[in-house]
Design an enzyme around this catalytic site. Structure first.
Site, short mmCIF file in Angstrom:
data_model
loop_
_atom_site.label_atom_id
_atom_site.label_comp_id
_atom_site.label_asym_id
_atom_site.label_seq_id
_atom_site.Cartn_x
_atom_site.Cartn_y
_atom_site.Cartn_z
N LYS A 78 0.68 -1.23 0.01
CA LYS A 78 0.09 -0.01 0.08
C LYS A 78 0.82 1.17 -0.03
O LYS A 78 2.03 1.33 0.79
CB LYS A 78 -0.76 -0.04 1.06
CG LYS A 78 -2.03 1.18 1.25
CD LYS A 78 -2.83 0.95 2.42
CE LYS A 78 -3.95 1.99 2.66
NZ LYS A 78 -4.80 1.88 3.73
N SER A 153 -9.70 1.68 2.72
CA SER A 153 -8.91 2.60 1.99
C SER A 153 -7.71 1.81 1.39
O SER A 153 -7.27 2.14 0.18
CB SER A 153 -7.89 3.77 2.60
OG SER A 153 -7.14 3.17 3.84
N SER A 177 -9.93 -0.47 7.10
CA SER A 177 -9.23 -0.39 5.55
C SER A 177 -8.64 -1.62 5.29
O SER A 177 -8.50 -1.52 3.98
CB SER A 177 -8.35 0.74 5.64
OG SER A 177 -8.96 2.08 5.32
N1 GLN Z 1 -13.29 3.98 6.47
C1 GLN Z 1 -12.56 4.67 7.48
C2 GLN Z 1 -12.01 5.91 7.68
O1 GLN Z 1 -12.30 6.57 6.45
C3 GLN Z 1 -11.47 3.79 7.93
C4 GLN Z 1 -10.13 3.79 7.29
C5 GLN Z 1 -8.98 2.97 7.42
O2 GLN Z 1 -9.08 2.35 7.98
N2 GLN Z 1 -7.78 3.81 7.04
O3 GLN Z 1 -11.61 6.61 8.34
#
Ligand code: GLN
Length: 473
Positions: A78, A153, A177
């Site tokens: 990532k 994400s 994410s």
């Molecule tokens: N969807 C969540 C957010 O927008 C989690 C994102 C993540 O785990 N990086 O914060």
């Protein structure tokens, strides 16, 4: 040739000299070349570096040296995790040209075992989102239906694994994410216990919630990658050595808790049905199912979005146009404040700005007690709910997401609708627990993920239960 290949398939193949690590890496690059224009999983391909890593692996093997399970395994990383001398953008314009001057500990460990890094994958800017649509650079598409999002994400990492563009991948999980994109793409993802994996070299979003986690084709692969990256790291003072090993737990009639708050209102009926059917199948095989209650679940999302944005606003203060990446000082005569303002105005996308504003507000004098401090207290209550539940049960089963992959564009204009994606995953980060996302069926031809939550540092238990579920779904 690469279709469906797992880590142990590759390990066998390399040892039996059915293919070389270089041939294997080339096959993945071929796949990436043929697919990624459409799917958009990768932000950068590091072909030359990967091929020289693979060459070294081939030399080791031909010299008869001992190799580990990760040796020669093609991986995607990532793009918020630092690979030395490779660009690391966090999918943000503010870091568009940032070259990683050092290596994340998880990457260093994998490199030490001979893993081969194919490239860097797309994400929501700084990890803020649940669809990968918040990337400043490109859209990533779900291989099961390219008109839909891959989740986020870590959407790029999940797609790379699901579409066989990589054998496995690293993602990061602050509120879901790793697990949610794994669920949307039909692959396996682990959010490790807070502290199980070093965060050194992970671009910080919300430091008390962030963890790096593996995404893989099956539970076994997920376990192999986790074992390669876990452990205490002097460079991350929140990391710890886990005392538990697989021998502490034998899978025989495990007690599985099913929290009533995770079903009913707000969940897509098809998703609920598949999760309930999976629970029935597991019960038939001898597991004891017990309904439990996690009464503070209803506050989890609000609590998460206060804590995550507060920490993000502090963490992102470092992008000021002076220390890192983008610097807007066009006429070379702006004063310092101008540089800050212009750089941040141009460098950050709308979701990141929204969160910086929210987090700055919740931390500001006069509001701190009402928001941040109160959220921290609620966080303790959420953690205690789990502690109580784990006195009665070994693991907890829930859905990963209340719905399957949604259409590209469907939620991007409505932040609150997007935030609801995290309703079943955020509590796990607040409580610091490990959780696995495992495909367990399909609704409207789209994958559905089961979440298996465990006690702190008992990833080995989750993997055992996960392998068992994997066999029967
Ligand atoms: N969807 C969540 C957010 O927008 C989690 C994102 C993540 O785990 N990086 O914060």
């Amino acid at each position: 040739m690469v279709k469906g290949l797992t880590i142990s398939d590759i390990h066998q193949g390399l040892r039996k000299k059915e293919f070389s690590a270089q041939e294997l890496a080339q096959s993945y690059f071929k796949k990436i070349n043929s697919l990624d224009e459409k799917l958009g999983a990768f932000l950068e391909i590091t072909q030359n570096e990967a091929l020289s890593q693979a060459k070294r692996v081939d030399e080791l093997i031909s010299q008869g040296k001992k190799v580990s399970l990760m040796t020669g395994i093609p991986m995607a990383i990532k793009d918020n995790i630092l690979v030395k001398d490779v660009k690391c953008t966090a999918a943000s314009k503010i870091l568009e040209e940032y070259l990683a001057p050092y290596e994340a500990t998880s990457v260093k460990k994998l490199r030490g075992e001979g893993a081969v890094f194919l490239g860097k994958t797309n994400l929501d800017e700084f990890g803020m989102g649940a669809s990968t649509e918040n990337s400043a650079f490109k859209k990533t598409r779900n291989p099961h239906d390219p008109s839909r999002v891959p989740g986020g994400s870590s959407g790029g990492s999940a797609v790379a694994v699901a579409a066989d563009e990589s054998c496995c991948a690293l993602g990061s999980d602050t509120g879901g994410s790793v697990r949610q994109p794994a669920a949307f793409c039909g692959v396996v993802g682990l959010k490790p216990t807070y502290g199980a994996v070093s965060r050194y070299g992970l671009i910080a979003f919300a430091s008390s919630l962030d963890q790096i986690g593996p995404i893989a084709k099956n539970v076994e692969d997920c376990e192999i990658v986790f074992n390669a990256i876990k452990g205490k790291d002097p460079l991350d003072s929140t990391s710890v050595e886990s005392k538990f090993s697989i021998s502490h737990f034998q899978f025989s009639n495990p007690k599985i808790g099913v929290p009533k708050e995770y079903f009913g209102e707000g969940i897509e009926p098809g998703v609920e049905k598949i999760i309930k059917e999976t629970i029935k199948k597991v019960e038939k095989e001898g597991a004891k199912i017990e309904e439990i209650s996690l009464p503070h679940t209803k506050y989890a999302l609000a609590c998460y979005y206060i804590i995550a944005t507060s920490e993000a606003s502090a963490n992102l203060a470092r992008y000021d146009g002076i220390k890192y990446g983008l610097s807007k000082d066009d006429e070379q005569k702006s004063d310092l404040l101008d540089v800050y303002l212009k750089t941040r105005e141009e460098g950050f996308g709308p979701e990141v700005k929204r969160r910086i504003m929210l987090g700055t507000y919740t931390l500001s004098a006069g509001y701190y007690e009402a928001y941040y401090l109160r959220a921290q207290k609620v966080r303790t209550l959420i953690k205690q709910d789990f502690e109580k539940a784990f006195q009665k049960v070994d693991v907890i089963f829930t859905p990963v997401s209340p719905f399957a992959a949604f259409k590209i564009g469907e939620k991007v204009k409505d932040p609150l609708a997007m935030y609801l994606s995290d309703v079943f995953t955020a509590s796990v980060n607040l409580a610091g627990l490990p959780a696995l996302s495992l495909p367990c069926g399909k609704v409207r031809k789209l994958p559905v993920g089961l979440q298996i939550i465990g006690r702190p540092f008992r990833e080995s238990e989750i993997f055992q239960v996960g392998k068992f579920v994997e066999k029967i779904v």
